[in-house]
Design an enzyme around this catalytic site. Structure first.
Site, short mmCIF file in Angstrom:
data_model
loop_
_atom_site.label_atom_id
_atom_site.label_comp_id
_atom_site.label_asym_id
_atom_site.label_seq_id
_atom_site.Cartn_x
_atom_site.Cartn_y
_atom_site.Cartn_z
N THR A 21 4.49 -2.09 3.26
CA THR A 21 4.69 -3.54 3.19
C THR A 21 5.38 -4.03 4.46
O THR A 21 6.15 -3.29 5.08
CB THR A 21 5.55 -3.95 1.97
OG1 THR A 21 5.61 -5.38 1.92
CG2 THR A 21 6.98 -3.41 2.06
N ASP A 67 0.59 -6.06 -4.66
CA ASP A 67 0.18 -7.44 -4.42
C ASP A 67 0.64 -8.27 -5.61
O ASP A 67 0.58 -7.80 -6.76
CB ASP A 67 -1.33 -7.55 -4.25
CG ASP A 67 -1.71 -8.85 -3.56
OD1 ASP A 67 -1.19 -9.11 -2.47
OD2 ASP A 67 -2.51 -9.62 -4.13
#
Lengths: 185, 185
Positions: A7, A65
């Protein structure tokens, strides 16, 4: 086994690393962008991103997500919450909600893991709540200052990361992943 | 050479097929979905979609991606115009614009072509204009009823497809592709 969580979002990394630590799962961060497709389905987006991460970084990678799905707005901003936050922001979301009787919303998370053989597993988490009339708090990120989870009077941004993790969509999805890894280990 | 234009959008196909016909370029439609990535850059989205179309359908494929970029909204809805139209719609866009002094906006198009050798070329078109105070017209699709191109008093939805093609971002990008194909033929 050491998981690698991919990320570029510092807030996301803080939250997930706390959940992994709770369960004594070793995890490192890979600060990199991966392919993200357009889709109404978070699980499909996470799955595709995870396969791209696997191609780039190898096995035992994890991606996440998430999106905020507002009932009165037909699910908007959904999978595009990050873009919507960067453009019209919280102010834009509140404008769209002006006069709406139904302020209910769901934060959803999809966590995708790829093992060393390239097998993908996706784990989902969600938390129901309401869109506040105005932003409150400085914690979290994105639309956290206007999301009040059911059973709370505080927004996600008024909670510490640990408090947010007790209820959040993301923490739930990560715990599902951990449960699954433990069951097959 | 017969081009194959890949889209599930009937309105888009009508417009581009008229532009190709103007220039006597033979084109067939492939009514299929292709990979669409999340990106702020239409050219990158179109390029990736075109490569996916090439992998599925072979050479001489064309795809198009478009978006409405509103100045006062930091470019929103941009590459996600289709999703935003399906969720908050024209009404949502007009709510966000209430009280905005600057109503200027740009419609942008990226057309990507992949030749038989797998080489991708991307062509851009844009048209500047303004967001109308209320929707007018029944032609076109998406946000056309609230987009008034510079130099016109009518919205795109108040024009025939031929009239829209005289000014539109999409027609300009398709003409750039045709010019390029002619120059190398």
């Amino acid at each position: 086994m050491v998981l690698r969580f991919v990320t570029t979002n510092d807030g996301k990394w803080l939250e997930v690393s706390l959940v992994f630590a709770e369960h004594s799962v070793r995890v490192e961060r890979i600060n990199a962008r991966v392919l993200e497709i357009q889709s109404d389905d978070l699980a499909e987006i996470a799955r595709t991103s995870a396969l791209d991460a696997y191609a780039k970084f190898g096995g035992d990678v994890v991606v996440e997500d998430a999106g905020l799905f507002v009932e009165a707005l037909n699910g908007f901003p959904g999978p595009y919450s990050s873009y919507v936050f960067r453009t019209i922001g919280i102010d834009g979301l509140l404008r769209l909600m002006r006069g709406a009787r139904d302020r209910s919303a769901v934060f959803r998370s999809a966590v995708a893991h790829v093992d060393r053989e390239g097998k993908v597993s996706v784990f989902l988490g969600e938390v129901r709540g309401f869109i506040a009339e105005s932003p409150r708090g400085t914690g979290g990120f994105g639309f956290d200052p206007v999301f009040v989870p059911e059973g709370s009077e505080r927004t996600f941004a008024e909670m510490t990361p640990e408090e947010k993790n007790l209820r959040s969509h993301r923490a739930k999805a990560v715990r599902e992943l951990i449960r699954n890894l433990r069951s097959i280990a």
